[in-house]
Design a protein around this motif. Structure first.
Motif, PDB file in Angstrom:
ATOM      1  N   UNK A  57     -16.007 -42.642   1.358  1.00  0.00           N
ATOM      2  CA  UNK A  57     -16.970 -43.155   0.379  1.00  0.00           C
ATOM      3  C   UNK A  57     -18.003 -42.095   0.028  1.00  0.00           C
ATOM      4  N   UNK A  58     -18.447 -41.322   1.023  1.00  0.00           N
ATOM      5  CA  UNK A  58     -19.410 -40.260   0.776  1.00  0.00           C
ATOM      6  C   UNK A  58     -18.872 -39.195  -0.156  1.00  0.00           C
ATOM      7  N   UNK A  59     -17.614 -38.830   0.019  1.00  0.00           N
ATOM      8  CA  UNK A  59     -17.013 -37.854  -0.884  1.00  0.00           C
ATOM      9  C   UNK A  59     -16.878 -38.411  -2.298  1.00  0.00           C
ATOM     10  N   UNK A  60     -16.597 -39.712  -2.417  1.00  0.00           N
ATOM     11  CA  UNK A  60     -16.551 -40.320  -3.752  1.00  0.00           C
ATOM     12  C   UNK A  60     -17.926 -40.294  -4.404  1.00  0.00           C
ATOM     13  N   UNK A  61     -18.962 -40.585  -3.608  1.00  0.00           N
ATOM     14  CA  UNK A  61     -20.321 -40.516  -4.137  1.00  0.00           C
ATOM     15  C   UNK A  61     -20.648 -39.106  -4.622  1.00  0.00           C
ATOM     16  N   UNK A  62     -20.275 -38.113  -3.822  1.00  0.00           N
ATOM     17  CA  UNK A  62     -20.541 -36.721  -4.196  1.00  0.00           C
ATOM     18  C   UNK A  62     -19.814 -36.363  -5.490  1.00  0.00           C
ATOM     19  N   UNK A  63     -18.582 -36.837  -5.629  1.00  0.00           N
ATOM     20  CA  UNK A  63     -17.815 -36.551  -6.837  1.00  0.00           C
ATOM     21  C   UNK A  63     -18.441 -37.210  -8.054  1.00  0.00           C
ATOM     22  N   UNK A  64     -18.955 -38.444  -7.885  1.00  0.00           N
ATOM     23  CA  UNK A  64     -19.614 -39.130  -8.987  1.00  0.00           C
ATOM     24  C   UNK A  64     -20.883 -38.385  -9.410  1.00  0.00           C
ATOM     25  N   UNK A  65     -21.654 -37.935  -8.429  1.00  0.00           N
ATOM     26  CA  UNK A  65     -22.876 -37.205  -8.773  1.00  0.00           C
ATOM     27  C   UNK A  65     -22.531 -35.910  -9.503  1.00  0.00           C
ATOM     28  N   UNK A  66     -21.529 -35.197  -9.023  1.00  0.00           N
ATOM     29  CA  UNK A  66     -21.134 -33.944  -9.671  1.00  0.00           C
ATOM     30  C   UNK A  66     -20.675 -34.207 -11.102  1.00  0.00           C
ATOM     31  N   UNK A  67     -19.877 -35.266 -11.308  1.00  0.00           N
ATOM     32  CA  UNK A  67     -19.405 -35.581 -12.653  1.00  0.00           C
ATOM     33  C   UNK A  67     -20.562 -35.867 -13.598  1.00  0.00           C
TER      34      UNK A  67
END
Length: 208
Positions: free
Chosen positions: A34-44
């Motif tokens: 979930x943390x990696x998904x959050x990081x990917x969303x922020x980067x996007x």
């Protein structure tokens, strides 16, 4: 001087966060899925920013939270002053205000302004503030860095925001946080101000 824009984020979710286990500065945990998904969303959402510098703590969960930016040709600095508060001998344990009398007592002391108090073997907010001050001076001293991204930790973020905005440390709980939340600040050369408070719009529809 132009206005410096500071994008201040907390790291993404870890399994310790889910389990309610205290990490502090002594537990160098990884992000979970979930943390990696959050990081990917922020980067996007924010990869378009003209970022001049990425700052993180020395702990890998902050590095992992901004991995997308670090894979770009951006300059990165890590600073121990941005590390989470040390919870001393209680790190790696599950402690909550409802279940732990010592923890509850220390939090109440902080709210009363007794910010010298600490958990056994840990740090006080006063000590965290002291180690953050060289980083704050660094931010002030680099006007050429007009847009910076800073990734750090929940309790330490509360202390930093109090210092930047001239609040007493006893007020730090007013600065709420969530995994991969964003505070956007402006620095005019003389004062800091909050432009965006606890922004999580980039995490909409992001499964936990």
């Amino acid at each position: 001087m132009s206005v410096k824009k500071i994008y201040l984020i907390r790291h993404g979710q870890t399994d310790f966060n889910v389990a309610g286990i205290v990490q502090g500065s002594g537990v160098d945990s990884d992000l979970n899925e979930a943390g990696y998904r959050q990081a990917a969303r922020f980067f996007a959402a924010y990869q378009h920013l003209p970022i001049d510098k990425v700052y993180t703590s020395t702990l890998k969960r902050t590095h992992q939270s901004v991995r997308g930016f670090l894979e770009l040709p951006l300059t990165h600095e890590e600073h121990s002053g941005l590390n989470e508060i040390s919870w001393g001998v209680r790190e790696g344990q599950r402690i909550t205000p409802e279940e732990d009398e010592e923890y509850t007592g220390v939090l109440q002391q902080w709210q009363r302004g007794e910010t010298h108090a600490r958990m056994l073997g840990g740090e006080s907010p006063d000590e965290v503030a002291a180690r953050q001050r060289p980083f704050i001076e660094l931010l002030r001293s680099r006007p050429e860095e007009e847009t910076v991204l800073v990734c750090m930790h929940g309790r330490a973020m509360r202390v930093l925001l109090c210092q930047l905005l001239n609040y007493p440390l006893s007020a730090m709980d007013a600065f709420e946080h969530r995994n991969l939340c964003l505070y956007k600040l402006h620095y005019t050369g003389s004062m800091f101000s909050v432009n965006s408070f606890l922004d999580v719009t980039h995490l909409q529809d992001c499964p936990a």
